[in-house]
Design an enzyme around this catalytic site. Structure first.
Site, PDB file in Angstrom:
ATOM      1  N   VAL A  34       1.095  -3.324   4.110  1.00 47.23           N
ATOM      2  CA  VAL A  34       1.095  -5.163   4.349  1.00 47.23           C
ATOM      3  C   VAL A  34       2.661  -5.609   4.533  1.00 47.23           C
ATOM      4  O   VAL A  34       2.458  -6.806   5.240  1.00 47.23           O
ATOM      5  CB  VAL A  34       0.133  -6.078   4.656  1.00 47.23           C
TER       6      VAL A  34
ATOM      7  N   TYR B 294      -3.126  -2.879  -9.991  1.00 42.63           N
ATOM      8  CA  TYR B 294      -2.797  -2.434  -8.472  1.00 42.63           C
ATOM      9  C   TYR B 294      -1.884  -3.448  -8.490  1.00 42.63           C
ATOM     10  O   TYR B 294      -1.022  -3.236  -7.367  1.00 42.63           O
ATOM     11  CB  TYR B 294      -4.583  -2.793  -7.834  1.00 42.63           C
TER      12      TYR B 294
ATOM     13  N   SER C 265       0.853  -0.870   0.208  1.00 50.33           N
ATOM     14  CA  SER C 265      -0.314   0.266   0.568  1.00 50.33           C
ATOM     15  C   SER C 265       0.773   0.931  -0.635  1.00 50.33           C
ATOM     16  O   SER C 265       0.209   2.632  -0.176  1.00 50.33           O
ATOM     17  CB  SER C 265      -0.794   0.037   0.925  1.00 50.33           C
TER      18      SER C 265
ATOM     19  N   LYS D 190      -0.143   3.926  -2.727  1.00 50.42           N
ATOM     20  CA  LYS D 190      -0.658   3.826  -3.457  1.00 50.42           C
ATOM     21  C   LYS D 190      -0.943   5.640  -3.484  1.00 50.42           C
ATOM     22  O   LYS D 190      -0.797   6.098  -4.288  1.00 50.42           O
ATOM     23  CB  LYS D 190      -1.900   3.953  -2.465  1.00 50.42           C
TER      24      LYS D 190
ATOM     25  N   TYR E 290      -5.493   5.021   7.689  1.00 49.63           N
ATOM     26  CA  TYR E 290      -6.614   4.712   7.327  1.00 49.63           C
ATOM     27  C   TYR E 290      -7.618   4.807   8.724  1.00 49.63           C
ATOM     28  O   TYR E 290      -7.486   5.764   8.742  1.00 49.63           O
ATOM     29  CB  TYR E 290      -6.038   2.652   6.919  1.00 49.63           C
TER      30      TYR E 290
HETATM   31  N1  GLN Z   1      -1.608  -5.227  -1.834  1.00 49.90           N
HETATM   32  C1  GLN Z   1      -1.700  -5.339  -0.624  1.00 49.90           C
HETATM   33  C2  GLN Z   1      -3.864  -5.752  -0.534  1.00 49.90           C
HETATM   34  O1  GLN Z   1      -4.544  -4.872  -0.995  1.00 49.90           O
HETATM   35  C3  GLN Z   1      -1.725  -4.244   0.100  1.00 49.90           C
HETATM   36  C4  GLN Z   1      -2.575  -3.721   1.037  1.00 49.90           C
HETATM   37  C5  GLN Z   1      -1.558  -3.437   1.738  1.00 49.90           C
HETATM   38  O2  GLN Z   1      -0.136  -3.390   2.150  1.00 49.90           O
HETATM   39  N2  GLN Z   1      -2.253  -2.231   3.465  1.00 49.90           N
HETATM   40  O3  GLN Z   1      -4.311  -6.024   0.701  1.00 49.90           O
END
Ligand code: GLN
Length: 418
Positions: A255, A185, A65, A68, A237
């Site tokens: 993550v 993505y 993420s 993003k 978040y």
């Molecule tokens: N690729 C992961 C997902 O979509 C990224 C989520 C994250 O890093 N919070 O679940």
């Protein structure tokens, strides 16, 4: 012996948190489960392009993420703010990164930092994934690659993200093909970086869009500030509010254990430590950012007091006012000077302003000083502006190029008496 104390401070900070072993390495993307929970890297990039690295700062991991905000920057560049905001909201959702809720009525994802918003944002970047990869590389200052195993691993298991994409299709907000958007993505999430890269990527945002290591302008100053804003409000978040209170930096977590954080106009931070809390954020990463922010005084809402005066030279002789200015002039510094000079004005007097040492003269500062000079002139003063860089921001009639010494000598040889 190394003389610079900063590497030792970073090593000590990291060592003090290495024993923190709460959290669990992400397993829902099977490939991520292979991460070593003891990996812990920290890097700090300055805006003159120096990078301090501590611990496992060169250990590669996938962006997840943390991609993003940077892909959002590319979408803003390609589509413009208005079009992007029409498609992806700007409100913190207060929900987990993989929440399925869309805005009632419009079907817009709440913001570009949750998965829904990021999947839609990915579909807005022109020219597909090659541009995404090149753009992320420009932020990092080096050519980046994709961890194909991590990508395949998420393609096989990422059904929740597929569900989100199909929801956005039925809501009418996702116009591109659902599977294609989700795969794009997943690919951006699988781009491999290091903590050092995250520091440089963040520093590029902090530096108004110009990569401080390569000097490459990656995005505009406007885009960089828009992205930092969204990171501040939505990057963490359902932890965004508490994070901003405790750490006070725009940031994005992922993550795989990465965190990118930026202090506008000062520096970029990259963190990497795989064990995550329940919200999917690196436990040691949060602790390290909190510590760094506290020890180095990085909280956005507690900016450092102005240490050096922006006016380094003040001389009032008879009717001659001399002011030497240095550093950057924004509203506050210009306001103080404008008010002070307005109070000192003498009919028939001379004002000498030396701008040679001024770095950035924000348009509002140029406007205030320019208007003040116009008014002082109308009031009967003569103004000389030593403006060696020919920034040309002050009214033409009042500009004289030359060193301050010249102006001073001129004022000495032209005594102004009533
Ligand atoms: N690729 C992961 C997902 O979509 C990224 C989520 C994250 O890093 N919070 O679940």
């Amino acid at each position: 012996m190394a003389l610079n104390p900063i590497p030792d401070l970073l090593d000590a900070l990291r060592a003090s948190l290495a024993g923190l072993d709460d959290g669990r390495v992400a397993e829902y993307i099977p490939e991520l489960a292979h991460a070593d929970p003891t990996w812990f890297g920290l890097a700090l990039a300055t805006l003159d392009g120096h990078v301090y690295a501590s611990g496992d700062a060169d250990q590669p991991f996938t962006l997840q993420s943390v991609s993003k905000p940077f892909v959002y920057a590319l979408a803003l560049t390609d589509r413009g703010l208005d079009e992007v905001v029409q498609r992806v909201g700007l409100e913190p959702s207060g929900e987990a990164f993989n929440a399925t809720r869309l805005e009632p009525g419009t079907g817009r994802p709440p913001n570009p930092m949750v998965n829904a918003g990021a999947i839609l944002t990915a579909s807005l970047v022109a020219d597909g994934f090659p541009r995404v990869l090149a753009g992320l590389g420009a932020f990092a200052g080096r050519v980046l690659g994709v961890d194909e195993r991590a990508y395949e691993s998420e393609v096989e298991t990422g059904d929740r993200n597929r569900a989100i994409a199909y929801l956005m299709r039925t809501a009418g907000s996702l116009q591109a093909d659902a599977e294609q958007s989700v795969r794009r993505y997943f690919r951006q999430c699988a781009v491999q970086v290091t903590a050092r890269d995250l520091a440089v990527m963040s520093a590029t945002l902090a530096n108004g869009g110009v990569n401080p290591v390569t000097g490459e302008p990656v995005v505009t100053r406007d885009v960089a500030s828009h992205v930092l804003t969204v990171m501040a409000t939505c990057g963490m978040y359902d932890f965004a509010g508490e994070w901003l209170l405790r750490v006070g930096l725009p940031a994005k977590s992922g993550v795989s254990g990465g965190i990118a954080a930026a202090l506008p106009a000062q520096l970029g931070i990259g963190l990497f430590s795989p064990p995550l809390d329940d919200r999917g954020t690196s436990v040691r990463g949060i602790a390290a950012c909190e510590e760094l922010s506290a020890r180095f005084g990085l909280h956005l809402m507690r900016p450092p007091a102005r240490t050096a005066s922006a006016v380094y030279l003040v001389e009032n002789r008879d009717r001659v006012l001399v002011r030497g200015l240095q550093g950057d002039f924004g509203f506050a510094a210009a306001e103080a000077l404008t008010r002070e000079l307005a109070g000192q004005a003498v009919e028939g007097g001379l004002l000498v302003l030396d701008l040679d040492r001024v770095g950035q003269l924000h348009p509002v500062a140029a406007q205030l000083l320019g208007t003040l000079i116009e008014r002082l002139t109308a009031y009967g003063m003569t103004a000389v502006v030593a403006d060696g860089d020919r920034r040309g921001l002050l009214p033409q009639a009042h500009r004289e190029f030359g060193a301050l010494e010249l102006a001073l000598r001129w004022s000495e040889s032209t005594p102004i008496r009533a």
